[in-house]
Motif scaffolding. Structure first.
Motif, short mmCIF file in Angstrom:
data_model
loop_
_atom_site.label_atom_id
_atom_site.label_comp_id
_atom_site.label_asym_id
_atom_site.label_seq_id
_atom_site.Cartn_x
_atom_site.Cartn_y
_atom_site.Cartn_z
N ALA A 26 -84.58 27.71 7.01
CA ALA A 26 -85.76 26.85 6.90
C ALA A 26 -85.29 25.40 6.89
CB ALA A 26 -86.54 27.19 5.63
N TYR A 27 -85.88 24.56 7.71
CA TYR A 27 -85.40 23.18 7.84
C TYR A 27 -85.51 22.41 6.52
CZ TYR A 27 -84.63 18.39 9.09
OH TYR A 27 -84.12 17.12 9.12
N SER A 28 -84.47 21.65 6.26
CA SER A 28 -84.42 20.76 5.10
C SER A 28 -83.50 19.61 5.46
CB SER A 28 -83.88 21.52 3.88
OG SER A 28 -83.44 20.61 2.90
N ILE A 29 -83.73 18.44 4.89
CA ILE A 29 -82.83 17.32 5.15
C ILE A 29 -81.51 17.48 4.38
CG2 ILE A 29 -84.66 15.68 5.71
CD1 ILE A 29 -84.30 14.50 2.89
N ASP A 30 -81.47 18.43 3.45
CA ASP A 30 -80.24 18.70 2.69
C ASP A 30 -79.37 19.66 3.50
OD1 ASP A 30 -78.24 19.30 0.91
OD2 ASP A 30 -79.56 19.94 -0.71
N GLU A 31 -78.55 19.09 4.37
CA GLU A 31 -77.72 19.89 5.27
C GLU A 31 -76.79 20.84 4.51
OE1 GLU A 31 -76.97 20.03 8.97
OE2 GLU A 31 -79.11 19.73 8.64
N LEU A 32 -76.20 20.36 3.43
CA LEU A 32 -75.20 21.15 2.72
C LEU A 32 -75.80 22.38 2.06
CD1 LEU A 32 -72.21 21.30 1.83
CD2 LEU A 32 -72.86 20.01 -0.22
N ASN A 33 -76.99 22.26 1.49
CA ASN A 33 -77.56 23.33 0.66
C ASN A 33 -78.72 24.08 1.31
OD1 ASN A 33 -75.85 23.00 -1.74
ND2 ASN A 33 -76.81 20.97 -1.82
N ARG A 34 -78.97 23.83 2.58
CA ARG A 34 -80.08 24.52 3.26
C ARG A 34 -79.79 26.02 3.33
NH1 ARG A 34 -81.17 23.40 9.48
NH2 ARG A 34 -80.84 21.27 8.79
N SER A 35 -80.72 26.82 2.84
CA SER A 35 -80.53 28.28 2.77
C SER A 35 -81.10 28.98 4.00
CB SER A 35 -81.23 28.84 1.53
OG SER A 35 -80.67 28.33 0.35
N LEU A 36 -80.68 30.23 4.17
CA LEU A 36 -81.26 31.07 5.20
C LEU A 36 -82.71 31.38 4.86
CD1 LEU A 36 -78.46 33.71 5.93
CD2 LEU A 36 -78.93 31.56 7.14
N SER A 37 -83.51 31.54 5.90
CA SER A 37 -84.88 31.99 5.74
C SER A 37 -84.86 33.51 5.51
CB SER A 37 -85.68 31.68 7.02
OG SER A 37 -85.14 32.42 8.11
N ARG A 39 -86.00 35.75 7.53
CA ARG A 39 -85.51 36.31 8.79
C ARG A 39 -84.00 36.15 8.91
NH1 ARG A 39 -87.01 33.11 13.91
NH2 ARG A 39 -84.81 32.76 14.28
N GLY A 40 -83.50 34.99 8.48
CA GLY A 40 -82.07 34.73 8.53
C GLY A 40 -81.29 35.69 7.64
N ILE A 41 -81.81 35.98 6.47
CA ILE A 41 -81.14 36.93 5.57
C ILE A 41 -81.06 38.32 6.21
CG2 ILE A 41 -81.38 38.15 3.36
CD1 ILE A 41 -82.56 35.45 2.26
N GLU A 42 -82.15 38.73 6.86
CA GLU A 42 -82.14 40.03 7.56
C GLU A 42 -81.12 40.03 8.69
OE1 GLU A 42 -86.10 40.91 8.86
OE2 GLU A 42 -86.90 40.96 6.81
N ASP A 43 -81.06 38.94 9.45
CA ASP A 43 -80.11 38.87 10.56
C ASP A 43 -78.67 38.79 10.07
OD1 ASP A 43 -82.01 39.13 12.53
OD2 ASP A 43 -82.21 36.98 12.88
N ALA A 44 -78.44 38.19 8.92
CA ALA A 44 -77.08 38.14 8.35
C ALA A 44 -76.60 39.56 8.05
CB ALA A 44 -77.05 37.27 7.10
N LYS A 65 -74.28 25.97 3.18
CA LYS A 65 -74.74 27.21 2.57
C LYS A 65 -75.20 28.23 3.60
CE LYS A 65 -77.73 28.88 -1.15
NZ LYS A 65 -78.69 28.48 -2.22
N ARG A 66 -75.92 27.79 4.63
CA ARG A 66 -76.46 28.74 5.61
C ARG A 66 -75.35 29.45 6.39
NH1 ARG A 66 -77.37 23.50 7.17
NH2 ARG A 66 -77.00 22.87 9.34
N ALA A 67 -74.24 28.75 6.63
CA ALA A 67 -73.10 29.38 7.31
C ALA A 67 -72.41 30.37 6.38
CB ALA A 67 -72.12 28.31 7.79
N ILE A 68 -72.22 29.97 5.12
CA ILE A 68 -71.61 30.86 4.13
C ILE A 68 -72.44 32.12 3.97
CG2 ILE A 68 -71.00 31.11 1.69
CD1 ILE A 68 -70.42 28.03 1.70
N GLN A 69 -73.76 31.95 3.82
CA GLN A 69 -74.64 33.11 3.62
C GLN A 69 -74.59 34.08 4.81
OE1 GLN A 69 -78.31 30.86 2.80
NE2 GLN A 69 -78.45 32.00 0.89
N THR A 70 -74.38 33.55 5.99
CA THR A 70 -74.37 34.41 7.20
C THR A 70 -73.15 35.32 7.23
OG1 THR A 70 -75.63 32.71 8.40
CG2 THR A 70 -74.54 34.39 9.73
#
Length: 196
Positions: A26-37, A39-44, A65-70
């Motif tokens: 989900a888009y956020s201006i916080d690049e470092l801490n932006r989490s998976l949506s 759908r992203g969690i399911e795809d991970a 965070k989104r790369a780590i979560q993936t």
């Protein structure tokens, strides 16, 4: 779409990198801490399933965070800690949000030395990514390595190895995407699209 490049003359020890572009966030201006949506969690989970039998020895990730979560599920099933590699973070397009992202990204790809205020040019970001790539190839020679990263920096690295991986290639990427790159030392010998 470019899916494979093979140099069959290479017969020595092969290092395999699985570049994993992060899943949807989900888009956020916080690049470092932006989490998976959601759908992203399911795809991970699907990323984990696709790569679970690939004998992964090392899992690296961008600090985002989104790369780590993936890739965290993949690391978990192999009993590995995720090694953070700062230089695999996404290219900084601009120091502040841009009014028209499509125009901004087209401009930096059209002129590799151009950068928006406070941002990285393609050349600068590519140099950073290739530096990280070489470090990984030298440190983990002969291993299978998964790398959680981002679309622009991934394609800039791939473009440095083969210019067929260009802006149009980047435009057709999905979230997530998995590209398997095989190397003989620092020489690229094969690229295969695993998911995308």
């Amino acid at each position: 779409m470019v899916t494979s490049y093979i140099d069959w003359s290479v017969t020595s020890l092969v290092t395999t990198l699985y570049f994993v572009r992060h899943a949807h966030s989900a888009y956020s201006i916080d690049e470092l801490n932006r989490s998976l949506s959601e759908r992203g969690i399911e795809d991970a989970l699907k990323v984990t399933d696709i790569l679970k039998n690939e004998k992964i020895a090392v899992v690296l990730s961008s600090p985002y965070k989104r790369a780590i979560q993936t890739v965290q599920g993949l690391a978990a099933i192999h009993g590995l800690n995720i090694v953070i590699e700062e230089e695999f973070k996404e290219r900084l397009l601009s120091a502040k949000p841009v009014d028209d992202f499509n125009h901004a990204i087209e401009k930096v790809w059209a002129d590799p030395s151009f950068s928006w205020e406070g941002g990285e040019s393609n050349l600068i970001a590519q140099k950073r990514g290739v530096r990280a790539l070489h470090k990984v190839l030298e440190r983990y020679e002969g291993e299978n390595i998964a790398i959680g990263t981002h679309g622009n920096i991934m394609v800039l690295i791939m473009n440095a190895l083969d210019n067929r991986f260009d802006f149009e290639f980047w435009r057709q990427l999905d979230m997530p995407d998995i590209y398997k790159l095989s190397f003989d030392r620092l020489k690229l010998i094969e690229v295969e699209c695993i998911w995308g």
